[in-house]
Design an enzyme around this catalytic site. Structure first.
Site, short mmCIF file in Angstrom:
data_model
loop_
_atom_site.label_atom_id
_atom_site.label_comp_id
_atom_site.label_asym_id
_atom_site.label_seq_id
_atom_site.Cartn_x
_atom_site.Cartn_y
_atom_site.Cartn_z
CB SER A 195 64.66 51.39 42.99
OG SER A 195 65.62 52.15 43.68
CD GLU A 196 69.96 49.18 44.77
OE1 GLU A 196 69.34 49.28 43.68
OE2 GLU A 196 71.10 49.63 44.95
CG ASN A 197 64.92 52.18 47.46
OD1 ASN A 197 65.15 51.99 46.28
ND2 ASN A 197 64.11 53.12 47.88
#
Lengths: 218, 217
Positions: A46-48
């Site tokens: 997840s890019e966060n």
């Protein structure tokens, strides 16, 4: 019988292989995780900042996914900062990214982040994802209320030029190759003609198979 | 070593026209109390650099709601309709930057680099006005480093020396922003005696001030 979104998600799940590191976008792409069999070891990024994203289990934590929604981390996972996250993404360490789009064209260009003067949500991490991931899968409805979305040439501002590899809709599976857009599979509740009619792009039609991984039974 | 300060001291360093890095991702790991204090201070014409526009009444959205922001540099503003509305009314300038480019521009500034070369945005409107540089037959955009006057850091556990580690996904932009501003202010989730040196993510020389007191532990 599966609805459109379930058909798309379920078909895309077949593309995920054991050991793949996968980033799923918001919306239909998120549903893909529901169709990965338990014996297939896929790791979600997840890019966060998560390697090993899991669903919300009602735990009291500070974990969110890229949509800002509560989530969890799986065993063996890692929390990372945004620079490391995009080192994974831009640096070619993500095997598959699945994301939605407003338009895709037969050259594999994608438009997904802006309708000038109307809707400007921004690109978030999408531009980096489609630029850096090894395989880019577009998950979307075939048309927008009857308007074609799979075009000869994108009309909206691009997210990236020539980056999509596979397009999966409720009607069909299409692959972008050097010579154009190939129609690979068609959902048996539609005909090839239905797909051609709903598509502005020129489709290269060879040995078209029945769409796999979906269930049209009641 | 970091200084432990109270709200009034923080407000006294704020000025009109400042540029401010704000950590957090859709408010996860965002320094909400420091943002409240910026709102209380009434400073205006701010340039805010943050991953996103937060939500109405939450995160950087609070400074947007109070019309203190002149320019917002972010990757995504879709969760805060007020940002889009003010942008369309020409009351707020918005620069949209791909998320990976945004974080790397900030990291570059902190590392003393003038900018970065990224393939992201080539052949799109993001490339407009930017230099395209070819290296080994591949095109890259030259993106300039992005620093700020102040960085507001959240999501952290601080120790008595000012070292930081971050809780879960609240890490996001915070460690890079903590390297890329003249003044770095932290709103810790909690303060402990000492973080194991192997687990320190932001070492104390990067940190100027740590907010204490006047808010719930």
């Amino acid at each position: 019988m599966m609805n459109d979104k379930q058909v798309i998600a379920s078909r895309i799940a077949l593309e995920l292989k054991d050991g793949d590191l996968v980033n799923l976008g918001i919306g239909i792409p998120t549903l893909v995780a529901n169709y990965v069999p338990e014996n297939k070891k896929v790791v979600f990024q997840s890019e966060n900042g998560i390697i090993g994203l899991g669903p919300d289990k009602g735990e009291d934590n500070y974990i969110v996914n890229a949509g800002g929604i509560k989530a969890s981390i799986v065993q063996g996972g890692a929390f990372i900062d945004t620079a490391t996250s995009f080192t994974f993404i831009r640096g070619g360490h993500i095997d598959i990214t699945v994301l939605g789009a407003l338009e895709v064209d037969q050259e594999g260009s994608i438009a997904s982040w802006i309708i000038p003067g109307k809707l400007v949500p921004g690109m978030g991490g999408a531009m980096d994802l489609v630029t850096g991931a090894k395989k880019v899968i577009i998950a979307m409805r075939h048309t927008n209320k009857g308007r074609e979305k799979i075009l000869k040439k994108c009309r909206l501002p691009l997210t990236a030029y020539n980056q999509a590899n596979l397009i999966v809709t409720e009607m069909a599976v299409m692959e972008v190759k050097k010579d154009g857009l190939h129609l690979l599979e068609v959902n048996p509740i539609y005909t090839i003609e239905d797909v051609v009619k709903a598509t502005e792009a020129d489709l290269i039609i060879g040995d078209v198979k029945e769409m796999r991984g979906i269930n049209n039974e009641n | 070593m970091a200084n432990f300060i109270k709200a009034e001291k923080f407000k006294s360093i704020l000025r009109d026209g400042m540029s401010i890095h704000v950590g957090g991702f859709l408010t996860n790991g965002s320094p909400e109390l420091l943002i409240d204090l910026v709102v209380e201070s009434g400073v205006k014409d701010l340039t805010i650099i943050c991953n996103d526009g937060g939500y109405e009444g939450n995160g950087v959205g609070k400074m947007v709601d109070s019309n203190q922001v002149k320019k917002l540099i972010a990757s995504h503003i879709g969760t805060n309709p007020n940002v889009g509305k003010l942008m369309n009314e020409n009351k707020l300038e918005v620069e949209l930057v791909p998320q990976g480019t945004l974080v790397e521009r900030i990291r570059a500034y902190g590392a003393g680099l003038g900018g970065i070369l990224t393939p992201t945005g080539v052949n799109t409107i993001v490339a407009e006005g930017k230099k395209v540089i070819e290296i080994k037959d591949k095109e890259y955009l030259l993106e300039e480093a992005l620093g700020a006057d102040i960085a507001l850091i959240g999501g952290a556990i601080a120790d008595n020396f000012g070292n930081l580690k971050y809780i879960q996904t609240m890490r996001n932009f915070n460690p890079m922003m903590a390297t890329a501003a003249k003044i770095v202010v932290v709103e810790p989730i909690k303060i402990i005696e000492e973080i194991d040196p192997e687990n320190v993510v932001t070492p104390h020389p990067f940190v100027d001030y740590i907010l204490v007191g006047d808010y719930d532990e």
